[in-house]
Design a protein around this motif. Structure first.
Motif, PDB file in Angstrom:
ATOM      1  N   SER A 142      46.651  48.984  52.528  1.00 27.79           N
ATOM      2  CA  SER A 142      46.345  49.788  51.343  1.00 27.79           C
ATOM      3  C   SER A 142      45.807  48.895  50.232  1.00 27.79           C
ATOM      4  O   SER A 142      46.419  47.879  49.886  1.00 27.79           O
ATOM      5  CB  SER A 142      47.607  50.511  50.860  1.00 27.79           C
ATOM      6  OG  SER A 142      47.501  50.903  49.516  1.00 27.79           O
ATOM      7  N   ALA A 143      44.662  49.276  49.653  1.00 28.65           N
ATOM      8  CA  ALA A 143      44.073  48.487  48.568  1.00 28.65           C
ATOM      9  C   ALA A 143      45.028  48.387  47.383  1.00 28.65           C
ATOM     10  O   ALA A 143      45.149  47.318  46.756  1.00 28.65           O
ATOM     11  CB  ALA A 143      42.749  49.115  48.130  1.00 28.65           C
ATOM     12  N   ALA A 144      45.717  49.478  47.074  1.00 28.04           N
ATOM     13  CA  ALA A 144      46.638  49.464  45.935  1.00 28.04           C
ATOM     14  C   ALA A 144      47.802  48.514  46.190  1.00 28.04           C
ATOM     15  O   ALA A 144      48.227  47.767  45.294  1.00 28.04           O
ATOM     16  CB  ALA A 144      47.152  50.877  45.666  1.00 28.04           C
ATOM     17  N   ASP A 145      48.324  48.525  47.411  1.00 26.91           N
ATOM     18  CA  ASP A 145      49.442  47.638  47.728  1.00 26.91           C
ATOM     19  C   ASP A 145      48.998  46.182  47.826  1.00 26.91           C
ATOM     20  O   ASP A 145      49.763  45.265  47.499  1.00 26.91           O
ATOM     21  CB  ASP A 145      50.113  48.075  49.036  1.00 26.91           C
ATOM     22  CG  ASP A 145      51.225  49.087  48.790  1.00 26.91           C
ATOM     23  OD1 ASP A 145      51.254  49.672  47.693  1.00 26.91           O
ATOM     24  OD2 ASP A 145      52.058  49.293  49.701  1.00 26.91           O
ATOM     25  N   ARG A 146      47.777  45.934  48.257  1.00 25.50           N
ATOM     26  CA  ARG A 146      47.274  44.559  48.266  1.00 25.50           C
ATOM     27  C   ARG A 146      47.165  44.024  46.844  1.00 25.50           C
ATOM     28  O   ARG A 146      47.475  42.864  46.573  1.00 25.50           O
ATOM     29  CB  ARG A 146      45.921  44.480  48.980  1.00 25.50           C
ATOM     30  CG  ARG A 146      46.013  44.682  50.476  1.00 25.50           C
ATOM     31  CD  ARG A 146      44.770  44.182  51.189  1.00 25.50           C
ATOM     32  NE  ARG A 146      43.560  44.881  50.792  1.00 25.50           N
ATOM     33  CZ  ARG A 146      43.122  46.005  51.354  1.00 25.50           C
ATOM     34  NH1 ARG A 146      43.821  46.573  52.335  1.00 25.50           N
ATOM     35  NH2 ARG A 146      41.999  46.573  50.941  1.00 25.50           N
ATOM     36  N   GLU A 147      46.730  44.873  45.927  1.00 27.10           N
ATOM     37  CA  GLU A 147      46.670  44.473  44.515  1.00 27.10           C
ATOM     38  C   GLU A 147      48.084  44.178  43.998  1.00 27.10           C
ATOM     39  O   GLU A 147      48.291  43.227  43.233  1.00 27.10           O
ATOM     40  CB  GLU A 147      46.023  45.579  43.685  1.00 27.10           C
ATOM     41  CG  GLU A 147      45.788  45.219  42.232  1.00 27.10           C
ATOM     42  CD  GLU A 147      44.825  44.050  42.064  1.00 27.10           C
ATOM     43  OE1 GLU A 147      44.997  43.284  41.093  1.00 27.10           O
ATOM     44  OE2 GLU A 147      43.913  43.889  42.915  1.00 27.10           O
TER      45      GLU A 147
ATOM     46  N   LEU B  26      49.077  40.772  45.180  1.00 28.87           N
ATOM     47  CA  LEU B  26      48.448  39.727  44.363  1.00 28.87           C
ATOM     48  C   LEU B  26      49.201  39.533  43.049  1.00 28.87           C
ATOM     49  O   LEU B  26      49.356  38.405  42.567  1.00 28.87           O
ATOM     50  CB  LEU B  26      46.992  40.080  44.089  1.00 28.87           C
ATOM     51  CG  LEU B  26      46.040  40.038  45.291  1.00 28.87           C
ATOM     52  CD1 LEU B  26      44.676  40.575  44.901  1.00 28.87           C
ATOM     53  CD2 LEU B  26      45.915  38.624  45.830  1.00 28.87           C
ATOM     54  N   GLU B  27      49.674  40.619  42.475  1.00 30.63           N
ATOM     55  CA  GLU B  27      50.449  40.524  41.230  1.00 30.63           C
ATOM     56  C   GLU B  27      51.761  39.786  41.479  1.00 30.63           C
ATOM     57  O   GLU B  27      52.204  38.990  40.638  1.00 30.63           O
ATOM     58  CB  GLU B  27      50.724  41.926  40.677  1.00 30.63           C
ATOM     59  CG  GLU B  27      49.474  42.644  40.180  1.00 30.63           C
ATOM     60  CD  GLU B  27      49.746  44.085  39.797  1.00 30.63           C
ATOM     61  OE1 GLU B  27      50.927  44.526  39.942  1.00 30.63           O
ATOM     62  OE2 GLU B  27      48.806  44.790  39.366  1.00 30.63           O
TER      63      GLU B  27
ATOM     64  N   ALA C  57      44.403  32.626  45.113  1.00 27.17           N
ATOM     65  CA  ALA C  57      44.201  31.649  44.052  1.00 27.17           C
ATOM     66  C   ALA C  57      43.647  32.290  42.783  1.00 27.17           C
ATOM     67  O   ALA C  57      43.826  31.763  41.685  1.00 27.17           O
ATOM     68  CB  ALA C  57      43.278  30.537  44.522  1.00 27.17           C
ATOM     69  N   LEU C  58      42.979  33.430  42.907  1.00 27.77           N
ATOM     70  CA  LEU C  58      42.504  34.149  41.726  1.00 27.77           C
ATOM     71  C   LEU C  58      43.677  34.606  40.863  1.00 27.77           C
ATOM     72  O   LEU C  58      43.603  34.633  39.642  1.00 27.77           O
ATOM     73  CB  LEU C  58      41.652  35.346  42.131  1.00 27.77           C
ATOM     74  CG  LEU C  58      40.293  35.028  42.752  1.00 27.77           C
ATOM     75  CD1 LEU C  58      39.658  36.298  43.300  1.00 27.77           C
ATOM     76  CD2 LEU C  58      39.377  34.381  41.714  1.00 27.77           C
TER      77      LEU C  58
END
Length: 578
Positions: free
Chosen positions: A353-358, A361-362, A390-391
């Motif tokens: 899920s794009a939302a869960d990947r974000e 990252l957080e 790393a971002l």
């Protein structure tokens, strides 16, 4: 938090660059391995040797590592006997067997390096660790901790613990390992070879659970089926079904292709990191580890970091890790799962899920380590590789524990038994009078987890000393190369790499088994003596020996093993710091 640009500059470096290694005192079981790993990490040696190895220099002070056999054991053979290693390795054969490789000593050495790196990291942050000690007996208990946990559970195993299992042999004499994690693929492979449906059905569950039980008592018919088919036909069945097969390769073959690589790789980047200060307590107190691990390798690495004081947050799929339910259970939770994951926090994240990947990252923005052992290419495909994380956190130690480390072309699936087969481990673990066969004990998953933790500690120390973000890579292939190094060296020189006939084979007594120390030999037949009588007579002659633990449950009633909050057996921490 501002999003920085990712510099393209990356450097190989050693966390011990500029530090010196000094050795003195009586020898320990793992001196050579400890010194070699410290040298590979950058330490300069003064040529000294001994069981007390000290890293010193610069403004970091000095930390000394010491390895011992333990309170009762005297060498590799007696450690294997006393800690249950012989019992677990021997399950495939129906009787205890000694590993012909120095598995306990190898684990001891890696654990000692871990402790030394953790001590140096604590000192770099203002702590006062000066010594770490590891015994081979504690290391032996750690490497069988999952099997011990199952032996002390409140319910029975999911399958019978009985003799049997791979490898298989083709009609033209090729000995090979088979791997699949999918029951449909398993069935398709055997149907292509025209195996009986009942044998296919009965064989899957023991085969599936062999990682947990160290045996696979599936129908003998399946061995008969492969012996009736050529290697070409077996390879075709694997290709059309999606299964993986790997012929057992020799130590000489592995020696010929060995590239001399270290068991891990560390690369530092130009992103800035601000060193912290030491927290009170254990060496990694104040550090946070995000672990997205499956099976054994990565979860064990994270577990070791947790035992050293780090907060470990486990990333699990929606619904939680399905292995929590693997039998046998303690208070409703898998005993084996607890052996690797007790004390960790858990967060469910759907990495598809794009939302869960974000969200992940957080979470990485506030972590010190991100660790995973996903299949090759998965992290890059999902945007969760080192450059992506790393971002969010330029100073992150990004750790990947893999199977083959992309070092062998056309490698099969990177699982324990396949890597054993492909690297000559199957030859190294058996003496000269036994046919080569990978151990069904998860030798490389466990040693790979130990090396994974070692590499992460090296990465954290490198980050502390250079103030740069770091990527570390370790693998099961690296574990195999570390384990078989002495055997592979003999093969490269044209000598027989295998131990002599009968090496580390326990001796039957009237009521059990004993293991002689490696340099001992029984002066007479002890088969009619009780175990206690045999040990007494051997010791009267000055011969070292130990009773062989055959039921792991016997280890739970004495010694240092405790019970956790779920009632599951928990082995003691392997390090002692001062």
């Amino acid at each position: 938090m501002a999003t920085p640009a990712i510099p393209a500059v990356a450097r190989t470096a050693g966390p011990l660059d500029g530090l010196r290694l000094q050795g003195d005192g009586p020898p320990g079981p793992a001196d050579g391995l400890i010194a070699e790993h410290l040298r590979l990490l950058g330490a300069e040696t003064d040529g000294g040797s001994g069981g007390r190895l000290t890293v010193i220099g610069g403004d970091i002070g000095g930390v000394t590592a010491r390895s011992t056999w333990g309170e009762t054991a005297t060498d590799e053979a007696t450690v294997q006997a006393a800690t249950g290693i012989m019992a677990v390795h021997g399950r495939r054969d129906g009787a205890p067997r000694g590993l012909a490789v120095d598995y306990a000593a190898t684990a001891t050495g890696v654990l000692a390096v871990q402790g030394l790196l953790a001590g140096l990291l604590a000192r770099a942050r203002g702590g006062n660790v000066t010594q770490v000690e590891v015994s081979a007996e504690r290391a032996g208990l750690l490497v069988v901790s999952q099997y011990l946990a199952a032996a002390g559970a409140e319910e029975d195993e999911a399958i019978e613990l009985a003799a049997g299992g791979p490898p298989f042999t083709s009609a033209d004499g090729i000995v090979f390992e088979l791997e699949t994690l999918d029951p449909g693929v398993w069935a398709s492979f055997w149907r292509t070879l025209e195996a009986p449906e009942e044998s296919i059905r009965r064989g899957w569950r023991p085969f599936q659970f062999r990682y947990a039980t160290a045996c696979a008592p599936f129908p003998q018919t399946l061995h008969e089926v492969t012996r009736a088919n050529s290697w070409e036909r077996i390879r075709y069945a694997a290709e059309v079904s999606g299964a993986d097969v790997c012929p057992l390769r020799s130590l000489a073959e592995r020696a010929a292709e060995y590239d001399g690589a270290a068991p891990w790789e560390l690369i530092s980047y130009d992103e800035a990191y601000v060193p912290g200060s030491s927290a009170d307590g254990l060496p990694l107190a104040g550090f946070t580890v995000l672990e997205a691990g499956r099976r054994i390798q990565a979860p064990l690495a994270a577990d070791l970091l947790g035992l050293l004081g780090a907060e470990v947050i486990r990333i699990e799929p929606p619904g939680g890790d399905p292995l929590r339910g693997m039998p046998p259970a303690c208070s409703g939770v898998s005993a084996r799962w607890l052996a690797l994951n007790r004390g960790k926090k858990a967060v469910e994240v759907d990495i598809k899920s794009a939302a869960d990947r974000e969200r992940l990252l957080e979470m990485a923005a506030d972590a010190d380590v991100f660790l995973h052992n996903w299949a090759p290419g998965t992290a890059a495909r999902l945007g969760l590789d080192r450059e992506h994380l790393a971002l969010a956190n330029p100073a992150l130690v990004y750790a990947y524990t893999s199977g083959w480390a992309d070092r062998l072309s056309q490698a099969p699936m990177g699982t324990d038994f396949m890597v054993q087969a492909g690297t000559g481990v199957g030859e190294a673990v058996r003496p000269a009078d036994e046919p080569p066969a990978p151990s069904l004990m998860t030798l490389l998953d466990v040693l790979g987890g130990l090396l994974g933790a070692e590499s992460i500690l090296a990465g954290l120390l490198l980050r502390e000393r250079t103030e740069r973000g770091v990527r570390v890579d370790s693998s099961l292939l690296g574990a195999a190369d570390v384990l078989t190094a002495p055997h592979r060296a003999r093969a490269a020189q044209g000598f027989d790499p295998r131990r002599p006939a009968g090496f580390r084979r326990p001796l039957r007594t009237a009521d059990g088994w004993i293991a002689l120390a490696d340099l001992s030999a029984a002066p007479y037949d002890i088969g009619e003596l009780s175990t206690d009588q045999a040990l007494e007579r051997l010791r009267d002659r000055g011969l070292a020996a130990a009773p062989v633990v055959t039921d792991l449950a016997d280890l739970l009633s004495c010694g240092p093993i405790n019970r956790d909050a779920y009632g599951a057996p928990a082995v003691p921490e392997p390090w002692s710091f001062a």
